[in-house]
Design a protein around this motif. Structure first.
Motif, mmCIF file in Angstrom:
data_model
loop_
_atom_site.group_PDB
_atom_site.id
_atom_site.type_symbol
_atom_site.label_atom_id
_atom_site.label_comp_id
_atom_site.label_asym_id
_atom_site.label_seq_id
_atom_site.Cartn_x
_atom_site.Cartn_y
_atom_site.Cartn_z
ATOM 1 N N ARG A 19 -12.586 -47.284 52.696
ATOM 2 C CA ARG A 19 -13.337 -47.651 54.005
ATOM 3 C C ARG A 19 -13.500 -49.203 54.025
ATOM 4 N N LEU A 20 -12.742 -49.763 55.079
ATOM 5 C CA LEU A 20 -12.842 -50.886 55.517
ATOM 6 C C LEU A 20 -13.898 -51.367 56.532
ATOM 7 N N SER A 21 -14.540 -52.382 56.251
ATOM 8 C CA SER A 21 -15.574 -52.964 57.139
ATOM 9 C C SER A 21 -15.411 -54.449 57.614
ATOM 10 N N CYS A 22 -15.623 -54.871 58.936
ATOM 11 C CA CYS A 22 -15.776 -55.850 59.548
ATOM 12 C C CYS A 22 -16.876 -56.701 60.083
ATOM 13 N N ALA A 23 -17.250 -57.713 59.838
ATOM 14 C CA ALA A 23 -18.487 -58.202 60.618
ATOM 15 C C ALA A 23 -18.027 -59.433 61.386
ATOM 16 N N ALA A 24 -18.807 -59.214 62.651
ATOM 17 C CA ALA A 24 -18.335 -60.164 63.650
ATOM 18 C C ALA A 24 -19.531 -61.272 63.747
ATOM 19 N N SER A 25 -19.153 -62.526 64.156
ATOM 20 C CA SER A 25 -20.046 -63.547 64.420
ATOM 21 C C SER A 25 -19.665 -64.460 65.308
ATOM 22 N N TYR A 32 -15.022 -57.165 73.700
ATOM 23 C CA TYR A 32 -14.671 -56.099 74.404
ATOM 24 C C TYR A 32 -14.646 -54.911 73.562
ATOM 25 N N ALA A 33 -13.424 -55.077 72.685
ATOM 26 C CA ALA A 33 -13.051 -54.141 71.721
ATOM 27 C C ALA A 33 -12.807 -54.683 70.390
ATOM 28 N N THR A 52 -13.629 -49.571 71.732
ATOM 29 C CA THR A 52 -14.124 -50.443 72.905
ATOM 30 C C THR A 52 -15.683 -50.332 72.761
ATOM 31 N N ASN A 53 -16.417 -51.413 73.521
ATOM 32 C CA ASN A 53 -17.780 -51.205 73.451
ATOM 33 C C ASN A 53 -18.441 -49.865 73.930
ATOM 34 N N GLY A 54 -17.861 -49.030 74.741
ATOM 35 C CA GLY A 54 -18.244 -47.920 75.208
ATOM 36 C C GLY A 54 -17.696 -46.781 74.307
ATOM 37 N N GLY A 55 -17.142 -47.140 73.286
ATOM 38 C CA GLY A 55 -16.891 -46.121 72.279
ATOM 39 C C GLY A 55 -15.582 -45.317 72.458
ATOM 40 N N ASP A 72 -20.551 -50.332 65.122
ATOM 41 C CA ASP A 72 -22.050 -50.319 65.146
ATOM 42 C C ASP A 72 -22.206 -51.785 65.797
ATOM 43 N N ASN A 73 -22.685 -51.604 67.232
ATOM 44 C CA ASN A 73 -22.657 -52.698 68.062
ATOM 45 C C ASN A 73 -23.989 -53.432 67.712
#
Length: 121
Positions: A19-25, A32-33, A52-55, A72-73
């Motif tokens: 499982r890969l995970s990525c956190a944005a800041s 948007y995606a 996308t933001n809407g899944g 996980d928005n």
């Protein structure tokens, strides 16, 4: 500017899972995606999956049914669950974020540093 930090790569035997995970800041309001690309030695970087933001999800044909992307928005994080891994999945995997372009386009312009996934036969 968006900063991305990936984790979760490694070495696994064929048929295994990672499982890969990525956190944005940073400028997350512009996202948007979120997605994952991969680049194998001697090959171009290719899309694995994005959400996308809407899944709404999009997958490369080569990973459909084996990989699942989720988001996980609230935590500005995207995950890539990779099952039934094959040696041909071996690559550096990059997290990316994209902004909406036009009616349906996405421009992925922010990239993580990449994480190595190696699948042994």
């Amino acid at each position: 500017q968006v900063q991305l930090v990936e984790s979760g790569g490694g070495l696994v035997q064929a048929g295994g899972s990672l499982r890969l995970s990525c956190a944005a800041s940073g400028s997350i309001f512009s996202i948007y995606a979120m997605g994952w690309y991969r680049q194998a030695p001697g090959e171009q970087r290719k899309l694995v999956a994005h959400i996308t933001n809407g899944g709404l999800t999009t997958y490369a044909d080569s990973v459909k049914g084996r990989f699942t992307i989720s988001r996980d928005n609230a935590k500005n994080r995207v995950l890539l669950q990779m099952n039934s891994l094959k040696p041909e999945d071996t690559a550096v995997y990059y997290c990316a974020t994209g902004e909406r372009v036009g009616a349906a386009g996405i421009h992925f312009g922010s990239w993580g540093q990449g994480t190595q996934v190696t699948v042994s036969s």
